[in-house]
Design a protein around this motif. Sequence first.
Motif, short mmCIF file in Angstrom:
data_model
loop_
_atom_site.label_atom_id
_atom_site.label_comp_id
_atom_site.label_asym_id
_atom_site.label_seq_id
_atom_site.Cartn_x
_atom_site.Cartn_y
_atom_site.Cartn_z
N PHE A 569 -0.67 -1.05 -22.35
CA PHE A 569 0.50 -1.01 -21.32
C PHE A 569 0.14 -2.34 -20.42
N ASN A 570 0.83 -3.26 -20.06
CA ASN A 570 0.71 -4.22 -19.24
C ASN A 570 1.36 -4.20 -17.79
N GLN A 571 0.66 -4.03 -16.80
CA GLN A 571 1.08 -3.84 -15.56
C GLN A 571 1.51 -5.32 -14.90
N GLY A 572 2.52 -4.96 -14.06
CA GLY A 572 2.86 -6.22 -13.12
C GLY A 572 1.64 -6.40 -12.18
N MET A 573 2.13 -7.55 -11.52
CA MET A 573 1.21 -8.14 -10.30
C MET A 573 1.78 -7.44 -9.00
N VAL A 574 1.02 -7.47 -7.94
CA VAL A 574 1.42 -6.99 -6.62
C VAL A 574 1.21 -8.23 -5.71
N LYS A 575 2.69 -8.49 -4.95
CA LYS A 575 2.66 -9.52 -4.48
C LYS A 575 2.84 -9.29 -2.83
N ARG A 576 2.61 -9.95 -1.95
CA ARG A 576 2.77 -9.71 -0.34
C ARG A 576 3.30 -11.08 0.21
N PHE A 577 4.34 -11.15 0.89
CA PHE A 577 5.02 -12.21 1.50
C PHE A 577 5.39 -13.34 0.24
N GLY A 578 5.68 -12.80 -0.89
CA GLY A 578 6.11 -13.67 -1.86
C GLY A 578 5.37 -14.12 -2.77
N GLN A 579 3.85 -14.05 -2.33
CA GLN A 579 2.68 -14.52 -3.30
C GLN A 579 1.95 -13.39 -3.96
N VAL A 580 1.28 -13.77 -4.88
CA VAL A 580 0.34 -12.75 -5.58
C VAL A 580 -0.63 -12.39 -4.64
N MET A 581 -0.92 -11.12 -4.39
CA MET A 581 -1.91 -10.71 -3.39
C MET A 581 -3.35 -11.16 -3.75
N SER A 582 -4.03 -11.69 -2.60
CA SER A 582 -5.36 -12.19 -2.91
C SER A 582 -6.02 -12.66 -1.60
N LYS A 583 -7.23 -12.20 -1.45
CA LYS A 583 -7.88 -12.73 -0.47
C LYS A 583 -7.90 -14.20 0.15
N SER A 584 -7.97 -15.05 -1.06
CA SER A 584 -7.85 -16.53 -0.82
C SER A 584 -6.56 -16.98 -0.33
N ALA A 585 -5.41 -16.36 -0.69
CA ALA A 585 -4.22 -16.68 -0.16
C ALA A 585 -3.86 -16.12 1.01
N GLY A 586 -4.79 -15.30 1.53
CA GLY A 586 -4.65 -14.78 2.91
C GLY A 586 -3.74 -13.61 3.09
N ASN A 587 -3.17 -12.99 1.94
CA ASN A 587 -2.14 -12.01 1.94
C ASN A 587 -2.81 -10.75 1.55
N GLY A 588 -3.87 -10.59 1.26
CA GLY A 588 -4.81 -9.40 0.63
C GLY A 588 -4.57 -8.12 1.57
N VAL A 589 -4.61 -7.14 0.97
CA VAL A 589 -5.12 -6.08 1.96
C VAL A 589 -6.23 -5.36 1.10
N SER A 590 -7.35 -5.08 1.83
CA SER A 590 -8.49 -4.62 1.32
C SER A 590 -8.65 -3.05 1.33
N PRO A 591 -9.21 -2.45 0.16
CA PRO A 591 -9.34 -0.87 0.13
C PRO A 591 -9.76 -0.55 1.64
N ASP A 592 -10.88 -1.09 2.50
CA ASP A 592 -11.18 -0.58 3.65
C ASP A 592 -10.16 -0.43 4.50
N GLU A 593 -9.53 -1.69 4.53
CA GLU A 593 -8.07 -1.75 5.67
C GLU A 593 -7.27 -0.47 5.38
N LEU A 594 -6.81 -0.34 4.03
CA LEU A 594 -5.94 0.44 3.71
C LEU A 594 -6.45 2.01 3.96
N VAL A 595 -7.56 2.18 3.60
CA VAL A 595 -8.13 3.69 4.03
C VAL A 595 -8.33 3.97 5.43
N ASP A 596 -8.73 2.93 6.32
CA ASP A 596 -8.80 3.10 7.74
C ASP A 596 -7.65 3.33 8.35
#
Length: 820
Positions: A569-596
């Motif tokens: 199975f090939n999963q799709g990617m998660v985007k945020r603000f139209g871009q693939v989510m990543s810390k370098s793109a400035g649109n990432g949500v970290s597990p710490d942030e989510l859990v908190d």
Amino acid sequence: METKPRRSTYVPQEIEPKWQKIWVDRGVMDASDKSPKPKYYDLVMYPYPSGDLTVGHARNYVMGDVLARLKRMQGYEVLHPFGWDAFGLPAENAAMKRGGIHPKTWTVENIAKAKRELKMIGILYDWDREVTSCMPDYYRWTEWLFLLFYERGLAYRAMSPVNWCPVDKTVLANEQVINGRCWRHPDVEVEKRDLEQWFFKITDYAERLLNDLEQLDKWPHKVRVMQTNWIGRSEGAEVDFPVAGHEGESIRIYTTRPDTLFGSTFMVLAPEHPLVEKVTTAEHRARVREYVERARKETEIERLSTEREKTGVATGGFAINPVNGEKIPIWVADYVLVTYGTGAIMAVPAHDERDFEFAKRYGLPVREVIAPAGSGGEELRDAYIGPGVMVNSGQFDGLDSKTGSDRVIGWLEEKGIGKRSVKYRLRDWLISRQRYWGCPIPIVYCELDGIVPVPYDRLPVLLPEEYKPLADNPDFWRTRCPRCGRDARRETDTMDTFVDSSWYFLRYASPHDENEPFDPELANHWMAVDQYTGGVEHAILHLLYSRFFTKVLHDAGLLDVQEPFMRLFNQGMVKRFGQVMSKSAGNGVSPDELVDKQGADAGRIYEMFIGPPEEDVEWNDSGLNGVVKFLHRVWRLVLQPESIEVTAGARDGGDAVLLRRRVAQTIKKVTDDYEDLRFNTAVAYLMELANTMQDYLQGGGVRDEGWDAAVHTLVKLLNPIGPHISEEMWERLGEGGPDRGLLADATWPEFDAAVAAEPEVTLVVQVSGKVRDRMAVAAGLSEEQALAIAMASDRVRAALNGSKPSKVIYVRDKLINLVP
């Protein structure tokens, strides 16, 4: 010490760490090799530990965890391991960008952080089976497997062109060459050099790799097509074109269109072809050398681009077309690759688009030899590449293309100037990397004994601690020949990281084995992988190489299976603000942030609910908050049902039979969707069940055994995807806890088809108020469903004269009236 009282409200930040510790302490996901239960091997592709983890990266890990928890509850012994693809260029480049810190230091720090984050979102692995490809206890066995391939004639050394930076005096990967220049030195042109490098002979397995794709019916169709095209099997003929003026010298070509041989009006050699220098005449030599040097700086992608104009240069040499004795010019052009086919082509411009474009540009002759049906012999404006009738082809004129091809091959074989042949686009696997951060190749070079493999009992060949190119580290490469004891030199290339990932799934079977890469008995117990999940970017190389390794190990008697992964199975990617989510793109949500903020369960459920798992999805905070509200509602339904007030006129309120039916139906739907990885619709069905249960209470439904059964079923069905809240509710219901059975160990709800069946009613079908049919249908149909059933009636369609009704009057479970 005084115990803090439990809150009555749902506070994920309090309950989630509690259950994560309990699961680990109880070894919930620790797989037993001796269990009598049926096995289930659930695996996600192990990642590069090359940066900060986001919830986007975690999507496929959550999928794997949901399936593992489901299968445990269904009675399987589940192997759900994890590891790290820790060698290779990504780690080395990232380390260099961070001030040249040691790749191992950076990698180990990333692994520790990622492990903490994975545990934080409730993902359970059998961490005792963890593998890390950059550690000696793993790469020792990668070296062992290299030696096995070498012994079986599947590892060999040959010359191959590489990208060379003259400043750093090092080889560059294709990705490090930007517009023909070094990525670190934009003003420095990259050179092409030929180096002796190591290859794996994957082409020996091309036919099996192609044919066995038919067994992989649980793989995505597009992945099988991609591998089929990559292997690229074709049937045709090899033909020798003698070189004029060079006695005994010939140019061998391979063609899939022997029927077009009479239309070859020139030949083209790849710039790297070994005959280029020999066939080039003195007056053309300077131009040819200049062109060859320029072409060698281009990538294969650039050379094969359909958007660029075809270029080439005449050599002044000629070849003889063996079918008609015609003398045709030999050219050099960059659109021919030495790595594909024979590195030379017979150019048939009338019937090949690239050759036609080239011929038109350089004024070369175009001769039609295949005429399409109905052709009047008019001049070609474009290359005709379809089938037809052979013309201008001597004794073969009048034959159709297919028959003609067979006859021409037979004639070539009779004359001894060609033969029938099968070719593959697949090339042997170049595994050499001129990098530090990789698995050493266990080979020694001795002046007396030549190439000498390092003995098995002297593995591993360890990477030195000092971070610099191995060729620049005499403490590494100076050694003694294992055979004669004289001074010798170690191989200073390291292996492609795809070698590490081509067998890691086998090491999980016996990760602490100190005698062999894997215990064959245990590997045969767990293999093949039942479910493999990962990104489609690995659809070709990683999956193809893993299949290749598995077949070699099968042939060596170490594995029973010949295919490593049963279902992919090939999963799709998660985007945020139209871009693939990543810390370098400035649109990432970290597990710490989510859990908190919202809690791990909310994030897990939202990520599965957000859309079809095979598609790219957009992360939206408001949608996430909707899932938080759903969990609070479930908490109230399960633990505080008395807080839900009776409401007059509640939909389906208080109907115990309906509640039982909806529960049974949801068991079937959610089970099927979990198993088919349709997590988004599984969550939707859970939400529908929660709505039904709330309607039941608001309608004055009694909290009896039927209600209790609904509550327990809801909690069990929610558990794989929202495990923390489910375990907490299970404990508060008095069914489990740290000192009692865990929900993780509970049995999965059984589907009762009889209870789930909708009762039948008689639906009266009218057209313009007149009864046209009576039909037995399931109770509770929507208007859309009832209309579809009514329109299936021949009597009704006849009364409507084939038209669609302009108006529909529907009384549920009783009557539908269609007005034309």
